[in-house]
Design a protein around this motif. Sequence first.
Motif, mmCIF file in Angstrom:
data_model
loop_
_atom_site.group_PDB
_atom_site.id
_atom_site.type_symbol
_atom_site.label_atom_id
_atom_site.label_comp_id
_atom_site.label_asym_id
_atom_site.label_seq_id
_atom_site.Cartn_x
_atom_site.Cartn_y
_atom_site.Cartn_z
ATOM 1 N N LEU A 106 0.831 -1.211 0.000
ATOM 2 C CA LEU A 106 0.000 0.000 0.000
ATOM 3 C C LEU A 106 0.864 1.259 0.000
ATOM 4 O O LEU A 106 0.546 2.233 -0.691
ATOM 5 N N THR A 107 1.959 1.238 0.755
ATOM 6 C CA THR A 107 2.878 2.380 0.759
ATOM 7 C C THR A 107 3.504 2.558 -0.623
ATOM 8 O O THR A 107 3.616 3.679 -1.119
ATOM 9 N N LEU A 108 3.885 1.457 -1.229
ATOM 10 C CA LEU A 108 4.456 1.517 -2.571
ATOM 11 C C LEU A 108 3.435 2.049 -3.575
ATOM 12 O O LEU A 108 3.761 2.883 -4.429
ATOM 13 N N ALA A 109 2.194 1.587 -3.474
ATOM 14 C CA ALA A 109 1.144 2.063 -4.390
ATOM 15 C C ALA A 109 0.907 3.560 -4.218
ATOM 16 O O ALA A 109 0.739 4.293 -5.198
ATOM 17 N N LEU A 110 0.904 4.031 -2.976
ATOM 18 C CA LEU A 110 0.734 5.466 -2.719
ATOM 19 C C LEU A 110 1.904 6.253 -3.298
ATOM 20 O O LEU A 110 1.702 7.303 -3.927
#
Length: 180
Positions: A150-154
């Motif tokens: 999720l951090t990578l996607a953000l």
Amino acid sequence: MTLVAETGGINRATLDRLHRRLMAIPGGRENRIIVRTLDEHLSRTAFAPERIATVLVGSSATIALALGMLGLYGLMSEASRRRQREFALRIALGARDGHVFRQVIGEGIRLVVAGTIAGILCSVLVAQWLSRVTPSDEPLSPWIWIAAPLTLALAVTLASVLPARKALASDPLLVMKDDM
């Protein structure tokens, strides 16, 4: 003996009051009573190297994420710049801004999906290796496996937004005029 007390807020006055109260207990020796915060206590115990290692790993991960984000921004920006004529032509032919925006963001999302799949596979392999090398009773938290992608996607979404906005800001007449 070690006493751990929870307070609403720690400051020097609170620590001094606690020290005075402990000194008032009968039988206490003044040189044996040391009052300090939990952070100070842990920094002087066997946990200090683990805390330092955790801070270093966390800092390294943050720097790696920032560098990856900058690299992805550069990649997406260059890809958008090279396709500026195509985007201008689509806009001139009536394509909606949202379609062009989604197309640029979609390219970044495809990169994050490929990176996430590769990252999860590699992290599973490393986790299995670490479980054999270092014995631990605690399983890995599922939040780690959720938070990292999720951090990578953000980060990818943020790195893709500026090139997408630049692609939309191009004036079709100026782009076509520059090509002549």
